[in-house]
Design an enzyme around this catalytic site. Structure first.
Site, PDB file in Angstrom:
ATOM      1  N   HIS A 150       1.003  -1.233  -0.398  1.00 56.86           N
ATOM      2  CA  HIS A 150       0.202  -0.416   0.063  1.00 56.86           C
ATOM      3  C   HIS A 150       0.593   1.100  -0.061  1.00 56.86           C
ATOM      4  O   HIS A 150       2.021   1.267   0.258  1.00 56.86           O
ATOM      5  CB  HIS A 150      -1.198   0.145   0.883  1.00 56.86           C
ATOM      6  CG  HIS A 150      -0.386   0.173   2.958  1.00 56.86           C
ATOM      7  ND1 HIS A 150       0.013  -1.207   2.930  1.00 56.86           N
ATOM      8  CD2 HIS A 150      -0.184   1.424   2.959  1.00 56.86           C
ATOM      9  CE1 HIS A 150       0.842  -0.497   3.875  1.00 56.86           C
ATOM     10  NE2 HIS A 150       0.936   0.562   4.907  1.00 56.86           N
ATOM     11  N   HIS A 189       4.858   0.277  -0.102  1.00 61.73           N
ATOM     12  CA  HIS A 189       5.725  -0.457   1.025  1.00 61.73           C
ATOM     13  C   HIS A 189       4.594  -1.612   1.661  1.00 61.73           C
ATOM     14  O   HIS A 189       3.924  -1.814   1.523  1.00 61.73           O
ATOM     15  CB  HIS A 189       5.856   0.391   1.881  1.00 61.73           C
ATOM     16  CG  HIS A 189       5.156   1.274   3.001  1.00 61.73           C
ATOM     17  ND1 HIS A 189       4.755   2.616   2.513  1.00 61.73           N
ATOM     18  CD2 HIS A 189       4.419   0.938   4.125  1.00 61.73           C
ATOM     19  CE1 HIS A 189       3.820   3.170   3.482  1.00 61.73           C
ATOM     20  NE2 HIS A 189       3.576   1.979   4.450  1.00 61.73           N
ATOM     21  N   ASP A 235       0.279   4.992   2.039  1.00 62.77           N
ATOM     22  CA  ASP A 235      -0.112   5.097   2.863  1.00 62.77           C
ATOM     23  C   ASP A 235      -1.342   6.143   2.488  1.00 62.77           C
ATOM     24  O   ASP A 235      -1.242   7.405   1.691  1.00 62.77           O
ATOM     25  CB  ASP A 235       0.773   6.389   3.942  1.00 62.77           C
ATOM     26  CG  ASP A 235       1.775   5.256   4.695  1.00 62.77           C
ATOM     27  OD1 ASP A 235       1.382   4.326   4.900  1.00 62.77           O
ATOM     28  OD2 ASP A 235       2.989   5.529   5.345  1.00 62.77           O
ATOM     29  N   ARG A 246       5.844   6.785  13.843  1.00 69.06           N
ATOM     30  CA  ARG A 246       5.695   7.434  11.741  1.00 69.06           C
ATOM     31  C   ARG A 246       5.008   8.455  12.281  1.00 69.06           C
ATOM     32  O   ARG A 246       3.772   9.246  12.858  1.00 69.06           O
ATOM     33  CB  ARG A 246       4.777   6.568  11.390  1.00 69.06           C
ATOM     34  CG  ARG A 246       4.447   6.972   9.687  1.00 69.06           C
ATOM     35  CD  ARG A 246       3.719   5.786   9.434  1.00 69.06           C
ATOM     36  NE  ARG A 246       2.758   6.528   8.763  1.00 69.06           N
ATOM     37  CZ  ARG A 246       1.094   5.793   9.066  1.00 69.06           C
ATOM     38  NH1 ARG A 246       1.606   4.022   8.055  1.00 69.06           N
ATOM     39  NH2 ARG A 246       0.213   6.161   8.101  1.00 69.06           N
TER      40      ARG A 246
END
Length: 311
Positions: free
Chosen positions: A96, A253, A98, A268
């Site tokens: 995917h 990723h 983000d 993150r």
């Protein structure tokens, strides 16, 4: 005089390690400019031995490169700006980019390793620009005129039987889906900084606009498999103190869930982005959901107001 980074490529088309930089919110503007250039070139860059960073300093670092979003559009219970990637709740284990289910697709993310398993838990990144470039002309022509519906409802179990999914994962899934978002994005978008064409797909895609479910599934497999061909990818084996920064507009990723029941925790920070535009200049379209609380729509050349030190 422009600052020259010590950069070691990891593959022909994606990935590089940057050496000799101590990351923080006080980086010289020339170093910041060099890191930005390296990110656009290599799509994902890695920094080792950044053990000094904590959440606040990670946020300050992120502000040198853009405007941080809130942690997540729907997952709001576990942080305001820093999203914990916590293996007790979420193992996406699929490809995917983000937060593509909103209209304002994030520009980039900065991910910091906090707690790692003794084995496994690597992250694989794929270059969606190289994937587009390698399409045969017929597929390019098709993809450039396709639009896909992205939503925040997808198969979190990743092929697991429902009884094998933990209570923590069910709770996380319920929060992730607590507000529904649906956005139509072009399958080929024009990168707002490089002007290059990239593929915009990943596991948030529900279907292609104007196609049925079976046709969508077959075509998605064809195009998504082009993105994840091994020559388009790089695999990063995490060490404590690592920071990864990726261009979310030109990559996908995959966090590999191959570490059994060990604990894995990363932090993150995400940077706000713009609304994708297709090769004909048409922007993405909101179907359901208002993401204005998540972030403003930010043009590529805007960064936060935190000053960058001159020396």
């Amino acid at each position: 005089m422009a600052f020259s980074l010590d950069v070691s490529k990891l593959g022909a088309d994606i990935g590089a390690v940057v050496y000799g930089v101590r990351l923080g919110g006080d980086l010289h503007r020339d170093i910041v400019a060099a890191i930005r250039a390296a990110l656009l070139e290599h799509k994902v860059i890695f920094f080792r031995d950044q053990h000094h960073l904590e959440d606040d300093e990670q946020i300050a670092l992120a502000r040198l490169f853009g405007v941080p979003t809130i942690a997540h559009p729907t997952v709001t219970s576990r942080g305001e700006t820093v999203l914990p990637i916590d293996s007790r709740f979420d193992r996406a284990n699929s490809w995917h980019s983000d937060v593509t289910f909103v209209d304002r697709v994030p520009k980039a993310s900065l991910l910091r390793a906090v707690t790692l398993p003794a084995y496994g838990g690597s992250t694989v990144f794929a270059n969606t620009e190289a994937a587009y470039d390698r399409l045969p002309p017929a597929l390019k022509a098709l993809a450039e005129n396709l639009w896909a519906t992205h939503t925040n409802v997808y198969d979190y179990a990743g092929g697991q039987a429902e009884h094998a999914v933990s209570d923590e994962t069910r709770q996380y899934r319920a929060e992730f889906e607590s507000s529904y978002y649906e956005t139509e994005h072009p399958v080929v978008r024009v990168h707002p900084e490089t002007g290059r064409r990239v593929l915009l797909l990943g596991h948030f895609v529900k279907r292609f606009v104007g196609l049925g479910s079976s046709e969508s599934a077959s075509l998605f497999t064809v195009l998504q498999n082009r993105i994840t061909r091994l020559e388009n990818t790089v695999r990063w084996n995490w060490q404590l103190g690592d920071i990864a920064v990726w261009d979310n507009r030109a990559t996908q990723h995959y966090g590999v869930a191959d570490y059994d029941d060990q604990f894995r925790f990363l932090s993150r920070v995400t940077l706000a982005g713009d609304v994708p535009v297709d090769v004909h200049g048409r922007p993405s379209r909101v179907v359901v959901g208002d993401a204005s609380h998540y972030s403003d729509v930010v043009s590529p050349d805007v960064v936060a107001t935190t000053p960058v030190l001159a020396a």
